[in-house]
Structures are given as structure tokens and as C-alpha cells.
Scaffold this active site. Structure first.
Site, PDB file in Angstrom:
ATOM      1  CG  ASP A   1      46.080 -47.322  54.429  1.00 13.70           C
ATOM      2  OD1 ASP A   1      45.116 -47.558  55.190  1.00 13.70           O
ATOM      3  OD2 ASP A   1      46.557 -48.169  53.644  1.00 13.70           O
TER       4      ASP A   1
ATOM      5  CG  ASP B   1      36.882 -45.158  62.166  1.00 13.20           C
ATOM      6  OD1 ASP B   1      36.625 -46.079  62.961  1.00 13.20           O
ATOM      7  OD2 ASP B   1      36.008 -44.533  61.546  1.00 13.20           O
TER       8      ASP B   1
ATOM      9  CG  ASN C   1      38.576 -45.776  53.524  1.00 16.10           C
ATOM     10  OD1 ASN C   1      39.650 -45.474  53.033  1.00 16.10           O
ATOM     11  ND2 ASN C   1      38.481 -46.568  54.578  1.00 16.10           N
TER      12      ASN C   1
ATOM     13  CG  HIS D   1      40.777 -49.067  50.704  1.00 13.43           C
ATOM     14  ND1 HIS D   1      39.754 -48.857  51.591  1.00 13.43           N
ATOM     15  CD2 HIS D   1      40.295 -49.937  49.776  1.00 13.43           C
ATOM     16  CE1 HIS D   1      38.702 -49.568  51.239  1.00 13.43           C
ATOM     17  NE2 HIS D   1      38.998 -50.221  50.131  1.00 13.43           N
TER      18      HIS D   1
ATOM     19  CG  ASP E   1      34.446 -43.801  66.434  1.00 16.35           C
ATOM     20  OD1 ASP E   1      35.140 -44.004  65.418  1.00 16.35           O
ATOM     21  OD2 ASP E   1      33.328 -44.303  66.615  1.00 16.35           O
TER      22      ASP E   1
END
Length: 700
Positions: A319, A345, A310, A315, A302
């Protein structure tokens, strides 16, 4: 006398024969130029006796202009000795104006002493029906050829007796063969076959012999230019008693279809962004390894601080980071291992035959790869880390959910220990969820929706300084009753629902249950209800279809309900959030932004979303009496909200000094709301009904 009678009878006989055969006779005297036409010829064109002038070129006058040159040429070639007879097709004009197709056949019947032709006789047969059939057949053939061209299908056949093969132009194009004729060498086709498909393709082409079955076969060919193409053939053996028969087939290039199938198959099992396995594919792999009783290690990874990235960089940078992390994880794994992106994530790894030492090495390498990942931003202050949980699975009876849950629990332990580290799952350690791991909570939550242990609660929202009956607005909540009778906190089962992918189902259950039980109160205006939506629900394309149908079934009203969306949910799918808000406004449902102020993009969302209310996160409210910073934040938010016509809701307004402070700041009387502690929804609805002076009946 008798001879004359016989001659007359013969003439009558031939006249009747011509009549019955519907043949028109012409007799041309080349010396005089006269041409005789029988009565049957005239009747064939719709004329009676003596209606047509007896001119030598009568037939030419009645011939279609497009056919005259061809008809004259046919006669000229015969007279000159180039052909044995006259034979041509032409059109003659009927008395009624249409054209009659005739087959004209004849030839020289008399010559002079020098051998020059002096008389020609012939017959003309009406072939209009035949020509109509031919025209119709040609139309069918045209449509057939168009269909073949449109579908890209080629036609071929192979004669078993002569061992000759014939490919039409489209077939030759598919194989990349340049040739001017349809006939191709018998051994040409096998030379194109891909080595891996050669035996099966040749065997399939032999199968139809002696049967009427249509066989479909797909195989690859290698063209002379090196291209590998996928083709499909349909073939059938056609028996021909005088010969050995022939095989008739079609061929079609299906390379693009195959590529699309491969792309779809890949997309069905892989994460579109990172190329790793997706959740469903990883579950199958894990299940197969467990069933095979292969000792393995399951890693739950995680990412830490990803939401902050972000918020800061957007975004697109997120990515880039996820793809870089995925590539880094792959580089840390042995060839026998598998990696998946479970969503957002979160990642999972499966490493067969992995002992503790190897697991530690892999986890350490993954932590390093995450720290060194490309974050799509040049800011040196932005870093990623990861919390990793590791579970060793050796029991073939372990479920996939339990295996992941054990690794997940260890991941929580790593986070609790400070993040950027890994932890091993221990069955003896006390998990942080009331003795239940995440998988068991997930299963218990799903069961509770069926057996009545999921209960509806509510939270009254008060205007500051005003009695609740003036607003009668309730935020609907859910509480899980454990099998031991105690309440499981929402902070435990709601994150589990999101992690295991049934948060949307949970939200739907809450909406349906609340509207079914209290739709009458909403319809009467006794109360309004607000519902929290998860990111999964917000992205559900059938959400509004569901809400509309439940409202129709229960008699509730759109204007009586509202929805709360968090910034986290909006970040997950911004386009879905924007579309959701638009559709809510169209239906006159209220929309609120929850946890406002905790993210980097809060005011951006307020600018983009036409919401009715914002709910200031409680972290800015609970210490407002002591913190000047929090007071300034609340004043800024309420000022902006007032300017755009939004109502403000404050969380954690639970002390009188907080109410007094908000009043002194001018945030009271319609601009600030007080959230009261949750209690069973039935009790709140009963009070609302009493305040509205109306009877209320719960629908079970």
C-alpha cells in the site's frame, strides 16, 4: 305586591341563568365571616342540596393543596386594593374524588361608611375541559419541541409590516449569535451570508411572498468566529389581512451532511488508497475528451515485480508503494492531464494535446518515479519498475474500451521487450492475441456467453496408478470458440476478463452452466466437479447466495462440488478468501489451493486456510526427473500436506517416467493425482455415468 312578584321572578330568572350557565356563586360577608355557596356550586362538585356544611372556609377545604396559597393571595391582593378583581384558576375536589378545574372571578360589592370592604361576591366556572385541552396541547408542544431539539432545527419569523425578525434560541446558536432576546435587527441575517450565496439566498427568501408555497433553500453562512457553515431553511409566507403578513421559517445546520455528501461524491470517483481517479471516473473523462475530438495520448502503466514486493514485505508495504507511485506519477504530469488507478497495480493516464516527444518525456519521467518510489521496506534488493503502453487517440469515433485496449496492447509489448520501458501502440503491428486486441477479446467473450460459443471442457483428475472411475473427479474449464471457429486459448481471454472486470460474471456463467447441465450426475454421485475462482469472484459478497440458489435450482449437491483458489486471488483480498473457505467448509464443499509453492506466502495460506487439497504448481513437477531441487520441494509439500490431512494434486504429470519417479518418492496411491488433458465436459460426464452404471441426461 307587584314589586314582590317581579323580584321573585327576577330571582327565579337568575337562578335559571346560573343553572344553565353551570356557574357556581359564592357570597362572602367579611364582617360575620359567613360564606354562602349556591346550589349550582355544590352540583358542580357533585353534591346535592344541603350535603355540604355551610362553613366560611368550605371552598378552602376543598381546594387542592398546591392551589390554596395562590387562591388566598389573589383575594388578599384585591381586598388590599392592589387589583381590580379576583381572578385565579384552582382545583376543587369533586365528591367522587377527582379534581375539578374552576375559574374563580369576583370582587368587592359593598363597603362600610369608611370605605372598607364588607362583602365580596364571585362566580366559579368549570374549566376542566379547557384545561384538558391545554394539557393535551402542551404535550403536543413538548413533543414538537423535543423533535425540533433532536433535529437541531431552529424557528424564526419576520414581520413584513414592522420589519422585525425573531430568532429562537436554536436559530441563534446556529448563527453563533449571543443574545438574550428573540428579536434581532432586520439587517442581521444578510450580514451572515456567504458572498457567493448571498444573492440567491436573498432572492429565495423573497419568493414566498403572496403564495402558500413552502420554499426550501440551502446556502452558506460565515459566523463571526470565521466558521463557514451550510444551512437549510424552509419558509412560507403567512397572509394576515390586517397587516402586511409575515414569513415563518425553520433553519437547520447541514454542514456535516454536506461534508458527508462531498466525501461520498469523492469516494465515488476516486481510488480510496491513492486518491487518483477510479476506473469509472477515468472512463467518463476519456469518453468526454474523445467526444470533444481532443487529440490526446492514453498511457497504460503496469507495475513490474509488485507481487514479489507483496510476498516479501506484506500488504502494508504494498500500500505504501502504491501511494508513493501515485504521487510520483502525478508529479510527472502537466496540469491538464489526469491519472487513475484502474485496480491492483495498474494505472492509466490521459494527456490532452500530447505529441510523441512529450509522451516520451512523460513516460521516461514516470518510469523514473516508479523506480524511486518508497516501497515501505528498507531492503535494497526490492525494486519496482513499470511497463508503459502509449496510444494516441485522434478519432472521435474511438470507444473508451478500444482506446484503453490499444494502450494495453502497447503495454504488453513493453513487457515482452524486457519491462522497465515504454512502447507506442502501432495499428500495423501484429498483436499477441490472435489478431485481436484485449478490448475485442473482452467483447467477444461477453458475446460468447450469450451466443453459445463459450464451451465447457473438463480435465479428469486420476489417482496415480488407479483407474479414473475410482475418483471420477473433474476440474471444469471453459474454452472460447472464436468467430472464425478456432479455439481462443484461456491464457488470452481469462486475463482479459480479469482486466476488464467481468471475471466474476464469467465464473458464474461456468458454475451455472455446469450445474444446470450435469446436476443430475452430481446428485447421483456419478461425478464431482471442481471450479476455479478468480480474485473478483472470491471478493463477491453475493457469491454463496448465488451458489446456493443454483444448487437449489439444479438439484446438485454441495458435497459434489469443489472450488480452487490461487494464491494470487488470496493475496488480492485475504479476508474474503478466509471467509470463503469458512463458508465452503460449512457447506461441505471441497476447497483446494491452486498453484501452490509459487508464492512467498504459500505455507502461510496453508496454515490459515482449512483446505481439502493443494495443487502443486506444474513448474515443480515437469522437471522432477532431472531436478533434485524440485524433488525436495515436492517431498516437503506432500509431507506437510499429509500431516495436516490435505490431498495433494500435481500438475503436468504427463509422462510415465514422472509417474514412476513420484511412485518411488512415495507420493502415489492417494497422495498424488494425475491431471489429464482437457476435453469436452459432456464426454467426461458420459464416461463417469457409465462407470457409475447410471443413466445420465444432459439438461440443455
Amino acid at each position: 305586591m307587584a314589586a314582590q312578584d317581579n323580584k321573585n321572578r327576577t330571582g327565579i330568572f337568575w337562578a335559571k341563568a346560573l343553572e344553565r350557565a353551570e356557574l357556581g356563586v359564592w357570597d362572602w360577608d367579611l364582617r360575620s365571616g359567613d360564606c354562602f355557596y349556591s346550589a349550582t356550586w355544590a352540583r358542580m362538585l357533585g353534591y346535592g342540596d344541603n350535603e355540604l356544611p355551610n362553613t366560611s372556609d368550605l371552598w378552602l377545604q376543598l381546594t387542592h393543596p398546591d392551589d390554596r396559597e395562590r387562591a388566598l393571595a389573589s383575594g388578599a391582593r384585591h381586598i388590599s386594593g392592589e387589583t381590580d378583581r379576583i381572578e385565579t384558576e384552582l382545583r376543587l375536589r369533586h365528591k367522587q374524588g377527582h379534581w375539578v378545574w374552576v375559574l374563580d372571578r369576583g370582587g368587592i360589592v359593598e363597603r362600610d361608611k369608611d370605605g372598607q370592604p364588607i362583602r365580596l361576591v364571585g362566580v366559579q366556572t368549570d374549566i376542566s375541559r379547557q384545561k384538558a385541552v391545554e394539557a393535551e396541547l402542551e404535550q403536543v408542544n413538548v413533543r414538537f419541541r423535543l423533535a425540533l431539539a433532536a433535529s437541531g432545527t431552529g424557528i424564526w419569523h419576520h414581520d413584513a409590516a414592522t420589519r422585525k425578525s425573531y430568532w429562537d434560541e436554536r436559530t441563534r446558536d446556529i448563527f453563533g449569535l449571543v443574545a438574550d432576546t428573540d428579536e434581532v435587527p432586520d439587517d442581521l441575517w444578510p450580514s451572515y451570508l456567504h458572498p457567493e450565496d448571498k444573492e440567491a439566498a436573498e432572492q429565495a427568501h423573497l419568493a414566498p411572498v403572496g403564495t402558500r408555497d413552502v420554499v426550501a433553500v440551502q446556502y452558506r453562512i460565515i459566523r463571526r468566529d470565521g466558521q463557514v457553515r451550510h444551512v437549510e431553511s424552509l419558509l412560507r409566507f403567512i397572509a394576515d389581512p390586517p397587516s402586511a403578513g409575515q414569513t415563518l421559517g425553520t433553519v437547520r445546520d447541514i454542514t456535516e451532511e454536506k461534508l458527508r455528501e462531498e466525501e461520498l461524491a469523492y469516494a465515488a470517483h476516486h481510488d480510496a488508497l491513492t486518491g487518483l481517479w477510479n476506473r469509472s471516473a477515468f472512463d467518463r473523462l476519456l469518453s468526454d475528451h474523445i467526444a470533444a475530438r481532443v487529440a490526446l495520448a492514453v498511457f497504460y502503466v503496469d507495475l513490474d515485480y509488485f507481487k514479489a514486493l507483496n510476498d516479501f514485505a506484506g500488504h502494508a508495504a504494498g500500500d505504501v508503494a502504491l501511494k508513493s507511485v501515485a504521487a510520483g506519477i502525478r508529479s510527472c504530469l502537466p496540469a491538464s492531464a489526469d491519472a487513475a488507478r484502474l485496480g491492483g497495480d495498474e494505472f492509466a493516464l490521459l494527456v490532452p494535446h500530447c505529441d510523441t516527444a512529450q509522451a516520451e518525456r512523460i513516460a521516461t519521467a514516470v518510469l523514473g518515479a516508479v523506480r524511486e518510489a518508497d516501497l515501505g521496506t528498507t531492503s535494497p534488493s526490492r525494486k519496482l519498475a513499470a511497463s508503459i503502453g502509449i496510444a494516441f487517440i485522434a478519432d472521435g469515433d474511438t470507444t473508451v474500451a478500444d482506446a484503453l485496449a490499444c494502450a494495453d496492447d502497447a503495454c504488453y509489448a513493453a513487457k515482452a521487450a524486457g519491462r522497465n520501458r515504454f512502447a507506442m501502440f502501432s495499428a500495423t503491428a501484429k498483436p499477441g492475441s490472435g489478431g485481436l486486441n484485449a478490448a475485442r477479446i473482452a467483447a467477444d467473450t461477453v458475446d460468447a456467453m450469450e451466443d453459445g460459443r463459450l464451451k465447457l471442457f473438463g480435465q479428469e483428475i486420476h489417482l496415480l496408478g488407479r483407474p479414473w472411475h475410482e475418483s471420477r473427479h473433474v476440474e471444469v474449464l471453459a474454452r472460447l470458440v472464436g468467430r472464425n471457429g478456432g479455439l481462443v486459448p484461456p491464457g488470452e481471454f481469462i486475463p482479459v476478463a480479469e482486466r476488464f472486470g467481468f471475471a466474476s460474471r464469467l465464473d458464474r456463467w461456468i458454475i451455472r452452466a455446469a450445474l444446470s447441465q450435469h446436476g443430475e450426475a452430481l446428485r447421483a454421485g456419478a461425478v464431482t466437479l471442481g471450479f476455479n475462482l478468480s480474485a473478483q469472484t472470491l471478493s463477491d459478497p453475493q457469491l454463496w447466495e448465488f451458489v446456493d440458489s443454483v444448487i437449489d435450482e439444479t438439484g446438485a449437491t454441495h458435497s459434489g462440488i469443489g472450488f480452487e483458489i490461487t494464491e494470487t486471488a488470496a493475496v488480492t483480498n485475504f479476508d474474503a478468501a478466509e471467509q470463503f473457505v469458512r463458508k465452503a467448509r460449512e457447506r461441505h464443499c471441497r476447497v483446494s489451493l491452486d498453484d501452490f509453492g509459487t508464492g512467498m506466502s504459500s505455507f502461510e495460506y496453508l496454515r490459515r486456510f482449512a483446505v481439502d487439497a493443494i495443487k502443486i504448481d506444474g513448474s515443480f513437477i515437469e522437471h522432477i526427473t532431472e531436478s533434485r531441487f524440485d524433488r525436495e520441494i515436492v517431498l516437503a509439500i506432500t509431507s506437510i500436506a499429509r500431516s495436516v490431512g490435505c490431498v495433494v494434486v500435481g500438475e503436468k504429470i504427463e509422462r510415465q517416467d514422472t509417474v514412476t519417479m513420484l511412485s518411488d518418492m512415495g507420493v502415489a496411491f492417494g497422495q498424488g493425482y494425475l491431471l489429464h488433458r482437457p476435453e469436452p465436459l459432456d464426454a467426461i460426464i458420459a464416461r463417469a455415468a457409465a462407470a457409475a452404471a447410471m443413466p445420465v441426461r444432459k439438461i440443455s
